[in-house]
Design a protein around this motif. Structure first.
Motif, PDB file in Angstrom:
ATOM      1  N   LEU A  44       0.809  -1.299   0.045  1.00 59.52           N
ATOM      2  CA  LEU A  44      -0.042  -0.089  -0.056  1.00 59.52           C
ATOM      3  C   LEU A  44       0.841   1.486   0.176  1.00 59.52           C
ATOM      4  O   LEU A  44       0.496   2.170  -0.660  1.00 59.52           O
ATOM      5  CB  LEU A  44      -1.116  -0.002   1.095  1.00 59.52           C
ATOM      6  N   THR A  45       1.887   0.978   0.720  1.00 61.30           N
ATOM      7  CA  THR A  45       2.977   2.412   0.889  1.00 61.30           C
ATOM      8  C   THR A  45       3.359   2.594  -0.468  1.00 61.30           C
ATOM      9  O   THR A  45       3.492   3.760  -1.198  1.00 61.30           O
ATOM     10  CB  THR A  45       3.861   2.378   1.851  1.00 61.30           C
ATOM     11  N   ILE A  46       4.101   1.449  -1.320  1.00 63.71           N
ATOM     12  CA  ILE A  46       4.602   1.546  -2.581  1.00 63.71           C
ATOM     13  C   ILE A  46       3.601   2.146  -3.657  1.00 63.71           C
ATOM     14  O   ILE A  46       3.767   3.156  -4.334  1.00 63.71           O
ATOM     15  CB  ILE A  46       5.221   0.186  -3.098  1.00 63.71           C
ATOM     16  N   GLN A  47       2.269   1.801  -3.437  1.00 66.73           N
ATOM     17  CA  GLN A  47       1.238   2.060  -4.470  1.00 66.73           C
ATOM     18  C   GLN A  47       0.815   3.671  -4.161  1.00 66.73           C
ATOM     19  O   GLN A  47       0.885   4.260  -5.299  1.00 66.73           O
ATOM     20  CB  GLN A  47      -0.217   1.161  -4.126  1.00 66.73           C
ATOM     21  N   ASP A  48       0.790   4.139  -2.916  1.00 68.94           N
ATOM     22  CA  ASP A  48       0.747   5.471  -2.564  1.00 68.94           C
ATOM     23  C   ASP A  48       1.931   6.375  -3.230  1.00 68.94           C
ATOM     24  O   ASP A  48       1.588   7.644  -3.842  1.00 68.94           O
ATOM     25  CB  ASP A  48       0.375   5.773  -1.092  1.00 68.94           C
ATOM     26  N   ILE A  49       3.173   5.816  -3.058  1.00 66.91           N
ATOM     27  CA  ILE A  49       4.266   6.626  -3.714  1.00 66.91           C
ATOM     28  C   ILE A  49       4.164   7.014  -4.906  1.00 66.91           C
ATOM     29  O   ILE A  49       4.471   8.036  -5.603  1.00 66.91           O
ATOM     30  CB  ILE A  49       5.539   5.837  -2.974  1.00 66.91           C
ATOM     31  N   GLY A  50       3.783   5.776  -5.520  1.00 64.88           N
ATOM     32  CA  GLY A  50       3.729   5.651  -7.254  1.00 64.88           C
ATOM     33  C   GLY A  50       2.519   6.720  -7.552  1.00 64.88           C
ATOM     34  O   GLY A  50       2.677   7.445  -8.554  1.00 64.88           O
ATOM     35  N   ARG A  51       1.182   6.638  -6.806  1.00 67.83           N
ATOM     36  CA  ARG A  51       0.230   7.495  -7.300  1.00 67.83           C
ATOM     37  C   ARG A  51       0.842   8.932  -7.181  1.00 67.83           C
ATOM     38  O   ARG A  51       0.577   9.663  -8.059  1.00 67.83           O
ATOM     39  CB  ARG A  51      -0.732   7.314  -6.619  1.00 67.83           C
ATOM     40  N   ASP A  52       1.452   9.223  -5.988  1.00 73.82           N
ATOM     41  CA  ASP A  52       1.915  10.639  -5.753  1.00 73.82           C
ATOM     42  C   ASP A  52       2.850  11.102  -6.866  1.00 73.82           C
ATOM     43  O   ASP A  52       2.687  12.281  -7.331  1.00 73.82           O
ATOM     44  CB  ASP A  52       2.474  10.757  -4.329  1.00 73.82           C
ATOM     45  N   ARG A  53       3.481  10.053  -7.230  1.00 73.78           N
ATOM     46  CA  ARG A  53       4.689  10.715  -8.304  1.00 73.78           C
ATOM     47  C   ARG A  53       4.060  10.713  -9.395  1.00 73.78           C
ATOM     48  O   ARG A  53       4.356  11.738 -10.229  1.00 73.78           O
ATOM     49  CB  ARG A  53       5.670   9.495  -8.394  1.00 73.78           C
ATOM     50  N   ALA A  54       3.048   9.938  -9.941  1.00 71.53           N
ATOM     51  CA  ALA A  54       2.359  10.203 -10.992  1.00 71.53           C
ATOM     52  C   ALA A  54       1.670  11.422 -10.913  1.00 71.53           C
ATOM     53  O   ALA A  54       1.577  12.289 -12.098  1.00 71.53           O
ATOM     54  CB  ALA A  54       1.442   9.066 -11.344  1.00 71.53           C
ATOM     55  N   VAL A  55       1.034  11.853  -9.930  1.00 67.21           N
ATOM     56  CA  VAL A  55       0.177  13.386 -10.018  1.00 67.21           C
ATOM     57  C   VAL A  55       1.122  14.142 -10.168  1.00 67.21           C
ATOM     58  O   VAL A  55       0.927  15.101 -10.688  1.00 67.21           O
ATOM     59  CB  VAL A  55      -0.643  13.311  -8.638  1.00 67.21           C
ATOM     60  N   ARG A  56       2.294  14.152  -9.365  1.00 66.77           N
ATOM     61  CA  ARG A  56       3.253  15.211  -9.473  1.00 66.77           C
ATOM     62  C   ARG A  56       3.978  15.175 -10.818  1.00 66.77           C
ATOM     63  O   ARG A  56       4.003  16.561 -11.478  1.00 66.77           O
ATOM     64  CB  ARG A  56       4.416  14.817  -8.537  1.00 66.77           C
ATOM     65  N   SER A  57       4.252  14.403 -11.545  1.00 66.22           N
ATOM     66  CA  SER A  57       4.709  14.401 -12.773  1.00 66.22           C
ATOM     67  C   SER A  57       3.887  15.079 -13.856  1.00 66.22           C
ATOM     68  O   SER A  57       4.121  15.820 -14.640  1.00 66.22           O
ATOM     69  CB  SER A  57       5.084  12.859 -13.242  1.00 66.22           C
TER      70      SER A  57
END
Length: 68
Positions: A44-57
């Motif tokens: 779940l933590t990795i998924q959240d980090i990936g989602r945050d990076r995608a939004v930021r990108s």
């Protein structure tokens, strides 16, 4: 128009908290599988980090005039 507030009238059959009789029921359960819980939290933590990076990108790309 009548601006006088109506008196509050209790419409449910709920008892006041201090009038309630509380009971405790014990349910025996197996110990949690800590290995599975740990793996779930990591995923779940990795998924959240990936989602945050995608939004930021995406927001960085939009600022620079890129689309997608």
């Amino acid at each position: 128009m009548n601006d006088v507030p109506k008196a509050h009238r209790k419409t449910t059959g709920q008892q006041r908290q201090e009038d309630r009789q509380l009971r405790l029921r014990v349910v025996e359960r197996d110990e949690p599988d800590l290995r599975k819980l740990t793996e779930l939290l990591i995923r779940l933590t990795i998924q959240d980090i990936g989602r945050d990076r995608a939004v930021r990108s995406r927001s960085d790309g939009a600022r620079e005039g890129r689309i997608g």
